[in-house]
Design a protein around this motif. Sequence first.
Motif, PDB file in Angstrom:
ATOM      1  N   ARG A   1      -6.517  14.019  -4.233  1.00 37.87           N
ATOM      2  CA  ARG A   1      -6.960  12.629  -4.101  1.00 37.87           C
ATOM      3  C   ARG A   1      -5.956  11.781  -3.325  1.00 37.87           C
ATOM      4  O   ARG A   1      -6.295  10.688  -2.853  1.00 37.87           O
ATOM      5  N   LEU A   2      -4.727  12.269  -3.214  1.00 39.39           N
ATOM      6  CA  LEU A   2      -3.736  11.531  -2.426  1.00 39.39           C
ATOM      7  C   LEU A   2      -4.148  11.437  -0.962  1.00 39.39           C
ATOM      8  O   LEU A   2      -3.750  10.497  -0.259  1.00 39.39           O
ATOM      9  N   ASP A   3      -4.936  12.410  -0.484  1.00 40.62           N
ATOM     10  CA  ASP A   3      -5.404  12.346   0.899  1.00 40.62           C
ATOM     11  C   ASP A   3      -6.222  11.085   1.144  1.00 40.62           C
ATOM     12  O   ASP A   3      -6.081  10.427   2.184  1.00 40.62           O
ATOM     13  N   HIS A   4      -7.088  10.749   0.198  1.00 37.30           N
ATOM     14  CA  HIS A   4      -7.892   9.524   0.320  1.00 37.30           C
ATOM     15  C   HIS A   4      -6.998   8.290   0.289  1.00 37.30           C
ATOM     16  O   HIS A   4      -7.222   7.323   1.039  1.00 37.30           O
ATOM     17  N   ASP A   5      -5.993   8.313  -0.571  1.00 38.91           N
ATOM     18  CA  ASP A   5      -5.062   7.188  -0.630  1.00 38.91           C
ATOM     19  C   ASP A   5      -4.323   7.012   0.693  1.00 38.91           C
ATOM     20  O   ASP A   5      -4.110   5.878   1.150  1.00 38.91           O
ATOM     21  N   ILE A   6      -3.954   8.115   1.321  1.00 42.16           N
ATOM     22  CA  ILE A   6      -3.227   8.048   2.587  1.00 42.16           C
ATOM     23  C   ILE A   6      -4.090   7.422   3.673  1.00 42.16           C
ATOM     24  O   ILE A   6      -3.609   6.646   4.513  1.00 42.16           O
TER      25      ILE A   6
ATOM     26  N   ALA B   1       0.833  -1.213   0.000  1.00 38.86           N
ATOM     27  CA  ALA B   1       0.000   0.000   0.000  1.00 38.86           C
ATOM     28  C   ALA B   1       0.864   1.258   0.000  1.00 38.86           C
ATOM     29  O   ALA B   1       0.558   2.233  -0.698  1.00 38.86           O
ATOM     30  N   ILE B   2       1.952   1.227   0.768  1.00 39.33           N
ATOM     31  CA  ILE B   2       2.863   2.371   0.786  1.00 39.33           C
ATOM     32  C   ILE B   2       3.524   2.542  -0.585  1.00 39.33           C
ATOM     33  O   ILE B   2       3.681   3.664  -1.080  1.00 39.33           O
ATOM     34  N   SER B   3       3.892   1.434  -1.201  1.00 38.23           N
ATOM     35  CA  SER B   3       4.508   1.506  -2.536  1.00 38.23           C
ATOM     36  C   SER B   3       3.530   2.064  -3.563  1.00 38.23           C
ATOM     37  O   SER B   3       3.917   2.845  -4.450  1.00 38.23           O
ATOM     38  N   ASP B   4       2.253   1.672  -3.465  1.00 33.51           N
ATOM     39  CA  ASP B   4       1.249   2.216  -4.383  1.00 33.51           C
ATOM     40  C   ASP B   4       1.093   3.722  -4.194  1.00 33.51           C
ATOM     41  O   ASP B   4       0.972   4.477  -5.176  1.00 33.51           O
ATOM     42  N   LEU B   5       1.083   4.171  -2.943  1.00 33.60           N
ATOM     43  CA  LEU B   5       1.005   5.606  -2.679  1.00 33.60           C
ATOM     44  C   LEU B   5       2.205   6.332  -3.275  1.00 33.60           C
ATOM     45  O   LEU B   5       2.075   7.397  -3.895  1.00 33.60           O
ATOM     46  N   SER B   6       3.377   5.739  -3.097  1.00 32.31           N
ATOM     47  CA  SER B   6       4.595   6.329  -3.657  1.00 32.31           C
ATOM     48  C   SER B   6       4.515   6.418  -5.178  1.00 32.31           C
ATOM     49  O   SER B   6       4.913   7.428  -5.774  1.00 32.31           O
ATOM     50  N   GLU B   7       3.977   5.378  -5.821  1.00 33.89           N
ATOM     51  CA  GLU B   7       3.851   5.392  -7.281  1.00 33.89           C
ATOM     52  C   GLU B   7       2.914   6.502  -7.748  1.00 33.89           C
ATOM     53  O   GLU B   7       3.159   7.153  -8.771  1.00 33.89           O
TER      54      GLU B   7
END
Length: 405
Positions: free
Chosen positions: A206-211, A169-175
């Motif tokens: 939208r990164l906020d939702h991913d976080i 999940a962290i890697s997906d956020l980084s991508e």
Amino acid sequence: MAATSEPLRDLVRRHREPAVVQTVRSTAAAVVSYVIALQLSGEALPLTAPLTALLVVQVTLYSTLTTGIRRVNSVVAGVLIAIGFSALVGLSWWSLGLVILASLVIGRFVKVGEFVPEVAISAMLVLGVTQVTETGWDRVLETLIGAVVGLLFNVLFVPPVWVSDASAAISDLSERMRGLLGHIAEELGEHTPVARAAARLHEARRLDHDIVQVDAALRQAEESLRFNPRVKEPVLSRVVLRTGLDALEICAVILRVSCRTLTDLAKTQPRGTIFPPAATKGLQDLFGHLSAAIAAFTALITTQMSVTGADAEARLSEELAEGRACRDRVAAMLLDDLREDHTNWQLHGALLAEADRILDELDVEKRSERLIEELDRHGRERLSSRRWLDDVKVRIRRSVGRNGG
């Protein structure tokens, strides 16, 4: 035949995945508890035992120990309430309402936490299948059987560690963050309409939702590490992931602010590029180094091998150094342009300051300081807990000594 066997082959291929393991564990615990209840309970269909086992067998050992007891309390409380009502009244609309009301009220006082609704659910299930007090006590026995089997399954067959899911999940956020940086760098080389810049701003938001999703996966991973005999250094693993996600979250916020700055700059340039050609090339290189630094930082916090981690740290240090040098070159270019046109100097300075903050958040030394601070805090908490336990032991010994004397 081939269509039927394909799902089975897929299940075999995925047998090591945590979700598959959890499904098998829950099913096995429910079946075992049902078989035992058939031998010990007077009920023909002792379904309360597998129901309780399903509630007790949790995703992590920590959640089992912290919530399993509350779940058992909720089921037992509901059964006892149903026994009391079944001995006095039959099942009707008004008695059902009284059972639900009493269950929800009593559930607040028996310390079942968030499982108050399960008190009412258990009471309704028991009241619906029996109105005989003796049979109700069989339900209590079935509940205890399911609870014991569920707890033993969690102790003997330790739940899986969910670190790999959190790392993914962290890697997906980084991508996603790197993809956004790549889009920004690419679009700087051409005219940027306000609508396109605003679209990048929405993408950053939208990164906020991913976080939030990554944080949920990480909390599950942290729980799976607690009390887990498979993990040699659970505190270190938890701290590395948590501090790493905190740093990426701050970078995501800064990246959103950068997109806001670029949107404001796009409003001032109805035609042509936002920056002069030389500064544009320098900013593209800068965003490229930021993207590479985020990739190296992510590899550093999610890797399980010391050799790979050392390589990631070396790449991170290199990208940070090149990023800072590139930032200085861009600052010099923009300073030269400022002498001719100082209209947007505040926005230019803000964009460079935001790049500085990302470089600072990913800094290797800063990460080491955070790790040391968090490990020290955990050490102090553990020492405080040990002191509290020692005090309790001393008081018990003194009390025993006085009674014995």
